[in-house]
Design an enzyme around this catalytic site. Structure first.
Site, PDB file in Angstrom:
ATOM      1  N   PRO A 100       7.816   6.130  26.424  1.00 59.10           N
ATOM      2  CA  PRO A 100       8.615   5.510  27.497  1.00 59.10           C
ATOM      3  C   PRO A 100       9.446   6.499  28.294  1.00 59.10           C
ATOM      4  O   PRO A 100       9.694   6.288  29.484  1.00 59.10           O
ATOM      5  CB  PRO A 100       9.493   4.500  26.754  1.00 59.10           C
ATOM      6  CG  PRO A 100       9.423   4.859  25.326  1.00 59.10           C
ATOM      7  CD  PRO A 100       8.099   5.508  25.121  1.00 59.10           C
ATOM      8  N   GLY A 156       6.721   8.141  18.273  1.00 59.66           N
ATOM      9  CA  GLY A 156       5.613   7.777  19.157  1.00 59.66           C
ATOM     10  C   GLY A 156       5.999   6.685  20.128  1.00 59.66           C
ATOM     11  O   GLY A 156       5.638   6.711  21.309  1.00 59.66           O
ATOM     12  N   ASP A 157       6.773   5.725  19.631  1.00 59.56           N
ATOM     13  CA  ASP A 157       7.218   4.610  20.472  1.00 59.56           C
ATOM     14  C   ASP A 157       8.331   5.012  21.436  1.00 59.56           C
ATOM     15  O   ASP A 157       8.592   4.291  22.397  1.00 59.56           O
ATOM     16  CB  ASP A 157       7.731   3.469  19.591  1.00 59.56           C
ATOM     17  CG  ASP A 157       6.631   2.512  19.174  1.00 59.56           C
ATOM     18  OD1 ASP A 157       5.644   2.383  19.911  1.00 59.56           O
ATOM     19  OD2 ASP A 157       6.757   1.903  18.095  1.00 59.56           O
ATOM     20  N   LEU A 158       9.013   6.114  21.177  1.00 57.50           N
ATOM     21  CA  LEU A 158      10.167   6.490  22.001  1.00 57.50           C
ATOM     22  C   LEU A 158       9.875   7.616  22.991  1.00 57.50           C
ATOM     23  O   LEU A 158      10.514   7.693  24.037  1.00 57.50           O
ATOM     24  CB  LEU A 158      11.333   6.897  21.091  1.00 57.50           C
ATOM     25  CG  LEU A 158      11.922   5.764  20.246  1.00 57.50           C
ATOM     26  CD1 LEU A 158      12.980   6.300  19.290  1.00 57.50           C
ATOM     27  CD2 LEU A 158      12.513   4.670  21.122  1.00 57.50           C
ATOM     28  N   ASP A 189       3.215   2.819  16.122  1.00 60.46           N
ATOM     29  CA  ASP A 189       3.863   4.127  16.083  1.00 60.46           C
ATOM     30  C   ASP A 189       3.301   5.025  14.986  1.00 60.46           C
ATOM     31  O   ASP A 189       3.002   6.203  15.232  1.00 60.46           O
ATOM     32  CB  ASP A 189       5.372   3.958  15.877  1.00 60.46           C
ATOM     33  CG  ASP A 189       6.086   5.283  15.729  1.00 60.46           C
ATOM     34  OD1 ASP A 189       6.361   5.925  16.758  1.00 60.46           O
ATOM     35  OD2 ASP A 189       6.341   5.706  14.578  1.00 60.46           O
TER      36      ASP A 189
END
Length: 415
Positions: A189, A184-186, A156
């Site tokens: 998705p 970035g990780d959320l 992230d």
């Protein structure tokens, strides 16, 4: 698992994801009613999130695991409404089992590094050969083509750094600011879910599946590009403005005597209310503040007036005064207060997290599904599964395997 009458009821998803970005995508799909079968590597203890401290134990939260029943908070949040089966995809016999499962699935979601699924023989081309209607969603750092920057490791913070988002917060001249929330990780998705649902509609109408390819870098950078930062800088509006947003003045976060608050008053009527709230009705018609362009030009002075007025006043007075003058205002909450908001709890946008054996630990909350349907259900109440808890059930129901055959696969190291 209990029946979930969500809009995706009847859809079967094979979940090949690990860590956060992929599991968050499949969590949302599970909350929408899909049957999500999480396929985990038995040789590595399953999803890496299972080994994230802290853990919920029989005695409460702990930084260490001391009992096989202990489960990480990360898995308790990300694993809800999912089934878990083990399958060692590096074992030669696993590919046939996976492809047999893919024949009956509607969606596959994976977040391996680019090229890994091809090496394992379970990439989109392999799956399409057995199920042409299947949707295959890939979430990776830089896209399925594998083009990357640096060594290609897509954590992230790396994505935040490359996207430019770190340079949109803080004061001019400050070091880069890493967002505490792993944006970035959320973000990726959520785009993956949008793409998957669009592909579901296409497949239902045409019978054609497809590969949905989402990159973390592209997802976050596309949001950065929603604001024309280069253009703003070219006309003298700085990229990094700290607590205030001068081009929308008065707009930003300010300090009262006992806490922080935010106001957003970019329109003429809101700005007029803000001036009256701080006892400066005499300035409401002043040419320096009467128009939006004028307020932008005099933003520093306007923000200083508000800051000086608020600094010695208690928060309750500040909020009440701005509200009485029709100015959008809110206190800046800490995360503990935010997740206990009565409205978001009532709407199940934040929900208590429950351990399958130990129940709810006081104060432990997680994300719900922030979508309310007038007809369909949406639910994330099923506790996360233990590693491999549903292996036998999935193989029996979907592939018709009987207990002796499953036992042999487990003995051979396939499961």
């Amino acid at each position: 698992m209990s029946e979930n009458k969500g809009p995706l009821q009847g859809k079967v998803i094979l979940d090949l994801t690990t860590a956060l970005a992929g599991p968050y995508a499949t969590l949302l799909l599970a909350g929408l009613g899909a049957r999500v079968i999480k396929i985990e590597n038995p040789t590595r203890g399953g999803d890496s999130s299972r080994n994230n401290s802290p853990y919920v134990t029989a005695d409460g939260l702990s930084v260490r695991r001391s009992d096989p029943r202990d489960m990480s908070v990360s898995m308790m949040v990300r694993g809800r409404n999912k089934e878990s089966m083990t399958l060692n995809l590096k074992h030669p016999a696993s590919r046939d089992i996976f492809l047999d499962l893919a024949r009956q699935a509607d969606i596959i979601v994976e977040n391996y590094s680019a090229g890994v699924t091809k090496r394992l023989g379970i990439d989109y081309d392999a799956v399409r050969s057995v199920n042409s209607k299947l949707i295959y969603t890939s979430i990776s750092g830089f896209g399925a083509q594998g083009v990357s920057v640096g060594d290609g490791k897509a954590m992230d913070t790396i994505i935040q750094a490359l996207s430019g988002v770190m340079m949109t917060a803080g004061e001019p001249g400050d070091p880069p600011v890493r967002f505490g929330l792993p944006v970035g990780d959320l973000v990726a998705p959520m785009f993956a879910v949008i793409g998957t649902l669009a592909a579901v509609i296409h497949a239902d109408e045409t019978g054609e599946g497809q590969h949905v390819d989402v990159s973390m870098l592209g997802s976050l950078t596309s949001l950065v590009a929603c604001e024309p930062f280069d253009a703003l800088e070219s006309v003298g509006i700085p990229l990094r403005t700290g607590a205030y947003v001068p081009r929308l003045a008065p707009f930003g976060t300010f300090r009262s005597a006992d806490g922080w608050f935010a106001i957003c008053a970019p329109t003429d009527s809101f700005a007029d209310g803000a001036l009256r709230a701080i006892d400066r009705a005499d300035l409401a018609g002043d040419a320096k503040y009467a128009s939006r362009d004028a307020r932008v030009h005099n933003a520093d002075e306007l923000h200083d007036l508000i800051a000086q007025w608020a600094a010695s006043r208690p928060m309750d007075e500040v909020l009440h005064t701005f509200e009485a003058h029709g100015v959008p205002v809110a206190p800046v909450r800490d995360t503990a207060d935010a997740v206990r908001d009565e409205l978001v709890l009532q709407r199940h946008e934040v929900v208590p997290i429950v351990h399958p054996q130990f129940g709810h630990i006081d104060g432990l909350y997680g994300s719900g599904l922030p979508v309310t349907f007038s007809r369909s259900g949406a639910d994330l109440s099923q506790p996360a599964p233990a590693l491999g808890e549903h292996t036998d059930t999935v193989l029996a129901e979907m592939l018709g395997l009987e207990a002796p055959a499953i036992d042999r696969l487990r003995t051979d190291g396939v499961l």
